[in-house]
Design a protein around this motif. Structure first.
Motif, PDB file in Angstrom:
ATOM      1  N   ARG A  26       0.810  -1.215   0.000  1.00 17.67           N
ATOM      2  CA  ARG A  26       0.000   0.000   0.000  1.00 17.67           C
ATOM      3  C   ARG A  26       0.845   1.268   0.000  1.00 17.67           C
ATOM      4  O   ARG A  26       0.621   2.173  -0.798  1.00 17.67           O
ATOM      5  CB  ARG A  26      -0.934   0.015   1.227  1.00 17.67           C
ATOM      6  CG  ARG A  26      -2.049  -1.014   1.178  1.00 17.67           C
ATOM      7  CD  ARG A  26      -2.952  -0.896   2.405  1.00 17.67           C
ATOM      8  NE  ARG A  26      -3.492   0.444   2.534  1.00 17.67           N
ATOM      9  CZ  ARG A  26      -4.590   0.882   1.912  1.00 17.67           C
ATOM     10  NH1 ARG A  26      -5.278   0.047   1.161  1.00 17.67           N
ATOM     11  NH2 ARG A  26      -4.994   2.119   2.058  1.00 17.67           N
ATOM     12  N   GLY A  33      -5.436  -1.579  -3.469  1.00 15.16           N
ATOM     13  CA  GLY A  33      -6.580  -2.496  -3.532  1.00 15.16           C
ATOM     14  C   GLY A  33      -6.595  -3.483  -2.381  1.00 15.16           C
ATOM     15  O   GLY A  33      -7.654  -3.972  -1.982  1.00 15.16           O
ATOM     16  N   ILE A  73      -4.949  -8.056  -5.704  1.00 12.68           N
ATOM     17  CA  ILE A  73      -6.198  -7.879  -6.457  1.00 12.68           C
ATOM     18  C   ILE A  73      -5.934  -7.151  -7.786  1.00 12.68           C
ATOM     19  O   ILE A  73      -6.579  -7.434  -8.792  1.00 12.68           O
ATOM     20  CB  ILE A  73      -7.254  -7.122  -5.595  1.00 12.68           C
ATOM     21  CG1 ILE A  73      -8.627  -7.094  -6.260  1.00 12.68           C
ATOM     22  CG2 ILE A  73      -6.791  -5.691  -5.266  1.00 12.68           C
ATOM     23  CD1 ILE A  73      -9.359  -8.400  -6.262  1.00 12.68           C
ATOM     24  N   CYS A  96     -20.634  -2.134   0.837  1.00 11.40           N
ATOM     25  CA  CYS A  96     -19.620  -1.081   1.011  1.00 11.40           C
ATOM     26  C   CYS A  96     -18.366  -1.434   0.230  1.00 11.40           C
ATOM     27  O   CYS A  96     -17.660  -0.570  -0.241  1.00 11.40           O
ATOM     28  CB  CYS A  96     -19.338  -0.808   2.480  1.00 11.40           C
ATOM     29  SG  CYS A  96     -18.001  -1.768   3.232  1.00 11.40           S
ATOM     30  N   TYR A  98     -15.480  -2.819   1.042  1.00  5.72           N
ATOM     31  CA  TYR A  98     -14.133  -2.721   1.591  1.00  5.72           C
ATOM     32  C   TYR A  98     -13.473  -4.089   1.755  1.00  5.72           C
ATOM     33  O   TYR A  98     -12.285  -4.241   1.520  1.00  5.72           O
ATOM     34  CB  TYR A  98     -14.181  -1.985   2.935  1.00  5.72           C
ATOM     35  CG  TYR A  98     -12.817  -1.590   3.444  1.00  5.72           C
ATOM     36  CD1 TYR A  98     -12.166  -0.477   2.913  1.00  5.72           C
ATOM     37  CD2 TYR A  98     -12.183  -2.307   4.436  1.00  5.72           C
ATOM     38  CE1 TYR A  98     -10.919  -0.104   3.371  1.00  5.72           C
ATOM     39  CE2 TYR A  98     -10.931  -1.947   4.898  1.00  5.72           C
ATOM     40  CZ  TYR A  98     -10.306  -0.839   4.356  1.00  5.72           C
ATOM     41  OH  TYR A  98      -9.064  -0.473   4.812  1.00  5.72           O
TER      42      TYR A  98
ATOM     43  N   GLY B 206     -10.535  -3.655  -6.870  1.00  7.61           N
ATOM     44  CA  GLY B 206      -9.647  -2.918  -5.967  1.00  7.61           C
ATOM     45  C   GLY B 206      -9.426  -1.486  -6.397  1.00  7.61           C
ATOM     46  O   GLY B 206      -8.623  -0.772  -5.802  1.00  7.61           O
ATOM     47  N   ALA B 208     -11.770   0.928  -6.416  1.00  7.75           N
ATOM     48  CA  ALA B 208     -12.590   1.881  -5.656  1.00  7.75           C
ATOM     49  C   ALA B 208     -11.718   2.611  -4.640  1.00  7.75           C
ATOM     50  O   ALA B 208     -10.861   2.007  -4.007  1.00  7.75           O
ATOM     51  CB  ALA B 208     -13.729   1.148  -4.949  1.00  7.75           C
ATOM     52  N   PHE B 210     -11.375   4.451  -1.221  1.00  7.89           N
ATOM     53  CA  PHE B 210     -11.835   4.830   0.113  1.00  7.89           C
ATOM     54  C   PHE B 210     -10.850   5.880   0.610  1.00  7.89           C
ATOM     55  O   PHE B 210      -9.757   6.011   0.050  1.00  7.89           O
ATOM     56  CB  PHE B 210     -11.852   3.600   1.025  1.00  7.89           C
ATOM     57  CG  PHE B 210     -12.767   2.492   0.516  1.00  7.89           C
ATOM     58  CD1 PHE B 210     -14.078   2.423   0.947  1.00  7.89           C
ATOM     59  CD2 PHE B 210     -12.316   1.551  -0.407  1.00  7.89           C
ATOM     60  CE1 PHE B 210     -14.931   1.425   0.474  1.00  7.89           C
ATOM     61  CE2 PHE B 210     -13.168   0.553  -0.887  1.00  7.89           C
ATOM     62  CZ  PHE B 210     -14.476   0.485  -0.442  1.00  7.89           C
ATOM     63  N   ILE B 212      -8.913   5.863   3.032  1.00  8.01           N
ATOM     64  CA  ILE B 212      -7.650   5.249   3.451  1.00  8.01           C
ATOM     65  C   ILE B 212      -6.739   5.016   2.237  1.00  8.01           C
ATOM     66  O   ILE B 212      -5.533   4.842   2.387  1.00  8.01           O
ATOM     67  CB  ILE B 212      -7.923   3.931   4.221  1.00  8.01           C
ATOM     68  CG1 ILE B 212      -6.730   3.573   5.123  1.00  8.01           C
ATOM     69  CG2 ILE B 212      -8.266   2.789   3.267  1.00  8.01           C
ATOM     70  CD1 ILE B 212      -7.026   2.459   6.124  1.00  8.01           C
ATOM     71  N   ASP B 213      -7.319   5.038   1.031  1.00  6.26           N
ATOM     72  CA  ASP B 213      -6.539   4.795  -0.194  1.00  6.26           C
ATOM     73  C   ASP B 213      -6.041   6.081  -0.839  1.00  6.26           C
ATOM     74  O   ASP B 213      -5.345   6.037  -1.860  1.00  6.26           O
ATOM     75  CB  ASP B 213      -7.404   4.040  -1.214  1.00  6.26           C
ATOM     76  CG  ASP B 213      -7.911   2.722  -0.664  1.00  6.26           C
ATOM     77  OD1 ASP B 213      -7.171   2.088   0.116  1.00  6.26           O
ATOM     78  OD2 ASP B 213      -9.034   2.325  -1.014  1.00  6.26           O
ATOM     79  N   VAL B 215      -3.863   8.961  -1.852  1.00  7.05           N
ATOM     80  CA  VAL B 215      -2.420   9.200  -1.855  1.00  7.05           C
ATOM     81  C   VAL B 215      -2.183  10.577  -2.471  1.00  7.05           C
ATOM     82  O   VAL B 215      -2.668  10.854  -3.565  1.00  7.05           O
ATOM     83  CB  VAL B 215      -1.670   8.127  -2.676  1.00  7.05           C
ATOM     84  CG1 VAL B 215      -0.179   8.450  -2.711  1.00  7.05           C
ATOM     85  CG2 VAL B 215      -1.899   6.736  -2.088  1.00  7.05           C
ATOM     86  N   GLU B 339     -13.569  -0.604   7.199  1.00 11.44           N
ATOM     87  CA  GLU B 339     -12.472   0.349   6.951  1.00 11.44           C
ATOM     88  C   GLU B 339     -12.215   1.103   8.254  1.00 11.44           C
ATOM     89  O   GLU B 339     -13.075   1.851   8.713  1.00 11.44           O
ATOM     90  CB  GLU B 339     -12.865   1.354   5.858  1.00 11.44           C
ATOM     91  CG  GLU B 339     -11.774   2.390   5.573  1.00 11.44           C
ATOM     92  CD  GLU B 339     -12.270   3.563   4.710  1.00 11.44           C
ATOM     93  OE1 GLU B 339     -13.489   3.653   4.463  1.00 11.44           O
ATOM     94  OE2 GLU B 339     -11.428   4.382   4.316  1.00 11.44           O
ATOM     95  N   LEU B 386     -17.187   4.980   1.492  1.00  7.20           N
ATOM     96  CA  LEU B 386     -17.077   4.656   2.911  1.00  7.20           C
ATOM     97  C   LEU B 386     -17.044   3.137   3.070  1.00  7.20           C
ATOM     98  O   LEU B 386     -17.949   2.452   2.591  1.00  7.20           O
ATOM     99  CB  LEU B 386     -18.284   5.183   3.700  1.00  7.20           C
ATOM    100  CG  LEU B 386     -18.348   6.673   4.053  1.00  7.20           C
ATOM    101  CD1 LEU B 386     -18.470   7.539   2.802  1.00  7.20           C
ATOM    102  CD2 LEU B 386     -19.533   6.931   4.969  1.00  7.20           C
ATOM    103  N   GLY B 387     -15.999   2.640   3.737  1.00  5.06           N
ATOM    104  CA  GLY B 387     -15.936   1.208   4.006  1.00  5.06           C
ATOM    105  C   GLY B 387     -16.767   0.863   5.232  1.00  5.06           C
ATOM    106  O   GLY B 387     -16.250   0.421   6.242  1.00  5.06           O
ATOM    107  N   LYS B 416      -2.490  12.025   6.537  1.00  2.33           N
ATOM    108  CA  LYS B 416      -3.562  11.035   6.669  1.00  2.33           C
ATOM    109  C   LYS B 416      -3.455  10.399   8.052  1.00  2.33           C
ATOM    110  O   LYS B 416      -2.411   9.878   8.417  1.00  2.33           O
ATOM    111  CB  LYS B 416      -3.397   9.944   5.598  1.00  2.33           C
ATOM    112  CG  LYS B 416      -4.456   8.833   5.672  1.00  2.33           C
ATOM    113  CD  LYS B 416      -4.032   7.583   4.894  1.00  2.33           C
ATOM    114  CE  LYS B 416      -4.126   7.800   3.396  1.00  2.33           C
ATOM    115  NZ  LYS B 416      -3.689   6.581   2.643  1.00  2.33           N
ATOM    116  N   ILE B 418      -4.678   7.429  10.495  1.00  3.84           N
ATOM    117  CA  ILE B 418      -5.295   6.100  10.434  1.00  3.84           C
ATOM    118  C   ILE B 418      -5.428   5.569  11.855  1.00  3.84           C
ATOM    119  O   ILE B 418      -4.448   5.556  12.614  1.00  3.84           O
ATOM    120  CB  ILE B 418      -4.449   5.118   9.588  1.00  3.84           C
ATOM    121  CG1 ILE B 418      -4.340   5.612   8.143  1.00  3.84           C
ATOM    122  CG2 ILE B 418      -5.069   3.711   9.617  1.00  3.84           C
ATOM    123  CD1 ILE B 418      -3.510   4.694   7.236  1.00  3.84           C
TER     124      ILE B 418
END
Lengths: 154, 468
Positions: A26, A33, A73, A96, A98, B206, B208, B210, B212-213, B215, B339, B386-387, B416, B418
């Motif tokens: 990540r 993903g 993924i 959702c 996730y 993968g 989508a 959110f 948290i993704d 960057v 999430e 939203l997760g 960010k 977390i």
């Protein structure tokens, strides 16, 4: 030196060897993903394939992966969706969404080894993948649909 | 029906296309004048570009309930566009997009469809009529000789047809129609049908996004050490070992505790582990679920505020054939969305930008404005997927968004924050504990003749009893 193949590309890892594969994917490679859910390998959101086997990337240190081949993924499908992903769409599994990359990876790993999974085998293979929206019945239906397509391809 | 001023269009040459905005408030009396003159209407809900793409701008957060798809269906129904041409975009957080019932930008209480049912259909119907007007002019025919189907306008008498995209630039110059009729529900071809989730493909590949993704260039990741007791504060902190952790860039105090900013999550997490903090546990040190439950049970035997009082319950209770008494307890529950809580913030002198999977943008904006000293309109919020949320991403103090803003203040790069899963489970805001005490009487047939119920718990709106 740690060398890992990720989605077909070779990476020389200079990160802290204790860093979990999840964060290498990540934060270092930008492959977002694969999801962070629990950090201790119990929710399944971070599931990837290590040498073809489903693995929890949040609980797998990069230091132990020298020579391994990892699929995320992002690398599961090419131009066309993997039959499992296609089945996921046809059954309208996600809410959702996730947890779903992890669910899809776990299902794809199951079907690679078990082309005719029973309900019990599906439940066993995916029981470590938590879905907070509760999409489990559609997941099971999609795994069976994906299995049919994969068998027809063989 | 809305008057003429309820509709806005966009016809600037730079962006060849049609934008139609319908004010969510059916009454347009409070509409700000500058918005009416703005060429690029920020309150537009439908955008048709010359490549036939129809973008529906949605003012609701997608957390798995399917609201992006549902609201797009409302527009598509009245617009008669091709479903495959539909795109969805999260609306910016401006008053124009506020919910007409609550007056706020939020997704809650199963209100999305009931609030959007008429405005989103009107947005689609208005765009369709403007496309028809443009086609009538192009072909020198009467409006009623035209029909629409799957993204095209047809003139059956001459056999001509044209796509919405090709008409969009001309449609944008059309007068804005008033009193646009909506379809009779008996003529619906979209509403009530099964449609696959629009973002489904992105969610199985993968792709989508959110929050948290998210960057951003130079972005740092922060993990915050929070007190072990809600309402606690930092007594003293030794930051040296945390600062010496590889990858850690800065360690600083925020309202909720101590934030460790690093180049990546793993470094921030290791940095937090290396913090040595002595906490003042504050006034809630001895507070426990057990003690609260005992208090709640005791309170359930005393009179409270009366929500409803009909008839003479004491007399009815004494005359029923059978009297029942029961205590129901609902425990504190962690919402635990898949999430983990997170948000991204970038704070500049004149602007605060936030990327968050949030259910309550109005509060986030208000809280961020207060923290930064900016005006709410200088706080730009980008709503991501939203997760899961379950109410946790909507609190009275916007805790997880506020924390990101504080962590980003004074930084030249975005930050960010977390929460780890442990942070999420330990850090509330839980669904509150409640104790209900019910006394009821039933008659010979088993039907109730009296009902007396007391409930004890904390207000969801005010936040948990022990919140800071």
């Amino acid at each position: 030196m740690i060398i890992i193949r990720i989605n077909g590309l070779t990476h020389v890892v200079t990160a802290d060897p204790t860093m979990p594969l999840l964060w290498f994917l990540r934060d270092t490679l930008g492959l977002t993903g694969t999801k962070y859910g629990c950090g201790i390998g119990v929710c399944g959101a971070c599931t990837v394939h290590v040498d073809g086997v489903a693995a929890r990337s949040c609980a797998t240190a990069v230091g132990g992966l020298h020579g391994a081949s990892v699929t995320t993924i992002e690398g599961l499908s090419g131009a066309l969706l993997h039959p499992v992903q296609q089945a996921w769409l046809e059954e309208d599994v996600v809410q959702c969404g996730y947890c779903q990359p992890g669910q899809v990876m776990a299902a794809a790993a199951l079907l690679a080894r078990t082309p005719h999974p029973t309900d019990a085998e599906i439940d066993r293979a995916l029981s470590g993948n938590i879905c907070r929206c509760g999409t489990y019945t559609r997941i099971r239906a999609a795994v069976k649909r994906g299995a049919q397509v994969l068998r027809a391809q063989d | 029906m809305p008057d003429r001023r309820d509709f806005l269009k966009h016809g600037s040459a730079g962006a060849a296309g049609l934008i139609v905005g319908v004010w969510l408030r059916d009454c347009s009396a409070t509409r700000p004048a500058e918005a009416a003159q703005s060429a690029f209407a920020p309150n537009a809900f439908v955008r048709i570009s010359s490549d036939d793409a129809v973008t529906v701008v949605v003012n609701r957060s997608e957390m798995g309930q399917g609201v992006h798809t549902a609201l797009a269906m409302l527009v598509a129904e009245e617009l008669d566009c091709d479903w495959g041409a539909i795109r969805v975009e999260a609306a910016p957080v401006t008053p124009d997009y506020n919910d007409p019932i609550t007056g706020e930008y939020l997704t809650a209480g199963s209100t999305s469809i009931v609030s959007s049912w008429t405005p989103f259909r009107k947005a689609g119907a208005t765009a369709r009529l403007m496309l028809l007007q443009a086609a009538a002019k192009r072909w020198h025919v009467e409006l009623r000789a035209l029909r629409t189907e799957r993204g095209r306008v047809y003139h059956d008498a001459s056999g001509q047809s044209v796509s919405f995209g090709a008409l969009a630039p001309a449609a944008a110059r059309e007068p804005i129609p008033v009193d646009v009729p909506l379809k009779d529900p008996g003529d619906f071809t979209m509403i009530g049908t099964d449609r696959s989730r629009l973002e489904g493909r992105d969610k199985v590949t993968g792709a989508a996004r959110f929050s948290i993704d998210v960057v951003l260039p130079g972005m740092l990741t922060a993990v915050v050490a929070r007190p072990p007791v809600a309402g606690g504060t930092v007594k003293s902190a030794d930051l040296q070992r945390a600062l010496a952790t590889p990858g850690v860039v800065r360690v600083k105090r925020v309202s909720s505790g101590v934030a460790v900013l690093a180049r990546d999550f793993w470094s921030a997490r290791r940095g937090r582990d290396a913090l040595d903090i002595r906490w003042d546990h504050g006034p809630n040190e001895t507070l426990s679920t057990r003690a609260l439950r005992a208090t709640y049970r005791k309170l359930a035997d005393t009179a409270g505020l009366i929500a409803e009082d009909v008839g003479d319950v004491d007399r009815s209770l004494s005359t029923g054939s059978r009297t029942l008494e029961a205590v129901y307890e609902v425990p504190f529950l962690a919402h635990a969305p898949m999430e983990p809580l997170n948000a991204v913030a970038r704070v500049k002198e004149d602007e605060c930008e936030i990327w968050a999977g949030t259910e309550y943008q109005t509060m986030d904006q208000r809280v961020a404005a207060k923290l930064t000293g900016l005006r709410p309109d200088q706080v730009r919020i980008h709503t991501t997927m939203l997760g899961g949320a379950f109410g946790r991403r909507r609190t009275a103090n916007s805790d997880f968004v506020a924390e990101a803003v504080e962590a980003a203040m004074g930084e030249r790069v975005p930050v960010k924050t977390i929460w780890t899963r442990e942070d999420d489970i330990q850090g509330g805001h839980y669904r509150p504990m409640f104790v209900h005490k019910v006394r009821a009487a039933i008659d010979e047939t088993g039907l109730p003749t009296a009902w007396h119920q007391r409930l004890v718990g904390e207000s969801v709106g005010e936040g948990r009893c022990s919140s800071r």
